[in-house]
Enzyme design. Structure first.
Site, mmCIF file in Angstrom:
data_model
loop_
_atom_site.group_PDB
_atom_site.id
_atom_site.type_symbol
_atom_site.label_atom_id
_atom_site.label_comp_id
_atom_site.label_asym_id
_atom_site.label_seq_id
_atom_site.Cartn_x
_atom_site.Cartn_y
_atom_site.Cartn_z
ATOM 1 N N LYS A 102 0.840 -1.199 0.000
ATOM 2 C CA LYS A 102 0.000 0.000 0.000
ATOM 3 C C LYS A 102 0.877 1.252 0.000
ATOM 4 O O LYS A 102 0.574 2.238 -0.687
ATOM 5 C CB LYS A 102 -0.930 -0.005 1.210
ATOM 6 C CG LYS A 102 -1.805 1.245 1.297
ATOM 7 C CD LYS A 102 -2.864 1.148 2.389
ATOM 8 C CE LYS A 102 -3.725 2.409 2.420
ATOM 9 N NZ LYS A 102 -4.854 2.293 3.371
ATOM 10 N N HIS A 108 -7.473 -31.740 -31.789
ATOM 11 C CA HIS A 108 -8.450 -30.677 -31.554
ATOM 12 C C HIS A 108 -9.436 -31.048 -30.439
ATOM 13 O O HIS A 108 -10.663 -31.009 -30.623
ATOM 14 C CB HIS A 108 -9.188 -30.330 -32.838
ATOM 15 C CG HIS A 108 -8.282 -29.736 -33.881
ATOM 16 N ND1 HIS A 108 -7.546 -28.598 -33.681
ATOM 17 C CD2 HIS A 108 -7.983 -30.158 -35.132
ATOM 18 C CE1 HIS A 108 -6.844 -28.318 -34.759
ATOM 19 N NE2 HIS A 108 -7.075 -29.252 -35.656
#
Length: 534
Positions: free
Chosen positions: A149, A286
């Site tokens: 922070k 696939h």
């Protein structure tokens, strides 16, 4: 909501004077501590980390020397103190903050290096509930968040990459830049978020909360991909805390980096091949299997899997459930293959694969457990879907024979094999199989009848490729992953040569489908379990 205070702008350069270090994994600690000490940075630490630094012959203060309070409550309380968090959160150039720090004898802390308690590895070790709870870090995340922070003044390190980046800047210029501190803060907040996600996910499992009010997913970047499914899409691969054997934790021995589609196909292939106890091979193209077979050894299983659809197998992904030998490698390298994934490979196999520079060889040192509890995620616009992993496994005793003709023992074996494969085929799915080998696979069609027709075409072509006068589906079992809504799909299977059919049942037209099976003289079993895959 607190109003935004009118703080002075953060400085671009901060030359650190004090670093607080607290580590579970002390790899690299000595070199980093010596570098910081050489740059004139005061070292502060706790417990084992302080002892380690002192053991290097370096001066180090205990956090207790700053706070005036000893470590207490079995280590649960040591850094949770205003002197620590004031030193992290204080805005040095804000007059009221500086006054408070001076009044309460709070010295600034310019670097925080914390790696948190090993929560995930404790869970993976099988430790009991109480031991896992004790490895939920409280002070570490609090310090990381406080320092992040206040990134205008504090540099926060949560991993070796962060430490290396900071030390490089300090050695070059004696200070960290604001841009660097922002990058480190972003990485640190992601780190604590992932840590909290792991804790919350584990705790939800302990109270058997299948659908908690909030759900967090976290992962660590494993690879930035060249692109996603298509070249115009970006892609990245993240690892979660799940140690399930598979593509995420595999060692890649050769070949260029895996792509998005390679990873997806390798995962699909490996999850399916792990379903079988006998030596097995799965070939995926696939996202769908185009050939699956078991055999007395891997070479036999691979040859039989390839027979099902050699055309689609070109450029596919191959998965096996045994360590590969040289004989296996020689067969596999006869055609172009994108990826081979296996539990292991002997030296001869590795040497043979090495000659194929474009082939990626992945070794996992284990197989995923098909029965293990787990979750599957899928993103949708504005959210994501979560479901439990499909752990279904059908046994002969689970089958309900609904036709007049009873299946033979071999037909039952074929039905169960076909249904296992169908569980891993995109819906709508139809699979023909015989003697531990897929004969034809129809995947992803909008109606089941067309899936049956496509599977029949594959089976016919496979028979022709073997020089047979009949389809490979002749005498096969047909599996449907969901019920037949009409008799037409079943009749297509019969026309293809299937003599036994396995399906979940549950259609309002089950009676019509059963009557069609009886008229055709085929045996049919209901599983009572649907295995859709979308």
């Amino acid at each position: 909501m607190p109003a935004a205070p009118d703080f002075p702008p953060a400085p671009d350069r901060v030359a650190p004077k004090r670093a607080l270090i607290s580590l579970s994994d002390k790899t690299g600690l000595e070199d980093a501590a010596r570098t910081l000490h050489g740059l004139g940075v005061e070292l502060v630490s706790t417990g084992g980390t302080r002892a380690a630094i002192a053991g290097f012959g370096l001066p180090v203060k205990d956090v207790a020397d700053l706070t005036g309070f000893p470590e207490m409550m079995d280590g649960r309380v040591k850094t949770l103190h205003p002197v620590v968090h004031g030193g992290l959160l204080g805005v040095r150039d804000a007059a009221d903050h500086a006054e408070a720090m001076a009044t309460h004898n709070i010295g600034p802390i310019d670097i925080v290096w914390v790696d948190l308690y090993p929560f995930e590895s404790t869970v993976e070790s099988g430790a009991g509930f109480d031991a896992v709870v004790e490895n939920i870090d409280i002070g570490g995340p609090a310090m990381i968040r406080s320092g992040s922070k206040n990134h205008g003044y504090v540099a926060v390190c949560v991993d070796p990459a962060s430490v290396a980046e900071l030390l490089e800047a300090l050695k070059a210029d004696g200070a960290s830049t604001l841009a660097l501190r922002k990058r480190l803060a972003a990485r640190a907040f992601a780190h604590t978020a992932a840590y909290d996600a792991a804790v919350s996910g584990w705790f939800a499992g302990q109270v058997e909360d299948a659908a908690p009010a909030r759900k967090s997913i976290a992962g660590a970047l494993a690879q930035t991909l060249r692109y996603g499914e298509n070249p115009h899409q970006t892609g990245a691969f993240y690892r979660t805390g799940d140690a399930r054997p598979g593509v995420a934790h595999a060692r890649q021995l050769q070949g260029k980096e895996l792509g998005y589609n390679n990873i997806a196909d390798a995962d699909a292939a490996y999850e399916l091949v792990a379903e079988f106890e006998a030596p097995a091979c799965v070939i995926v193209k696939h996202a769908n299997p185009c050939g699956v077979a078991v055999g007395g050894d891997l070479a036999t299983a691979y040859a039989r899997a390839l027979e099902c659809d050699a055309v689609s197998a070109f450029g596919g992904v191959i998965a096996v459930n045994r360590a590969l030998t040289g004989a296996d490698a020689r067969l596999i390298t006869d055609i172009f293959t994108e990826v081979v994934i296996a539990p292991g490979a002997d030296e001869e196999a590795r040497a043979i694969f090495a000659a194929k520079k474009n082939l990626r060889l992945l070794l996992t040192d284990g197989l995923p457990d098909p029965l293990a509890v787990g979750e599957v995620f899928r993103s949708v616009a504005g959210g994501f879907l979560v479901q439990s992993r499909d752990r279904s496994r059908i046994a002969p005793s689970d089958l309900k024979i609904v036709t007049r003709r009873q299946p033979t023992p071999q037909e039952i074996e074929d039905m169960l094999f076909a249904f296992t494969v169908a569980k891993h085929v995109k819906s709508n799915a139809i699979v023909y199989a015989k003697d531990g080998q897929t004969a034809g696979i129809g995947a992803g069609q909008m109606n089941r009848r067309d899936s049956a027709r496509i599977a029949a075409i594959r089976a016919r072509e496979a028979g022709e490729a073997k020089g047979l006068a009949h389809s490979l589906a002749q005498g096969s079992a047909c599996a449907s992953e969901a019920f037949f809504p009409f008799p037409d799909g079943l009749l297509e299977a019969v026309a293809a040569g299937a003599t036994a059919v396995i399906q979940p049942g549950g259609s309002i037209r089950d009676d019509a489908v059963i009557a069609a099976a009886d008229e055709a003289g085929v045996a049919m079993a209901f599983t009572g379990v649907r295995v859709f895959r979308h």
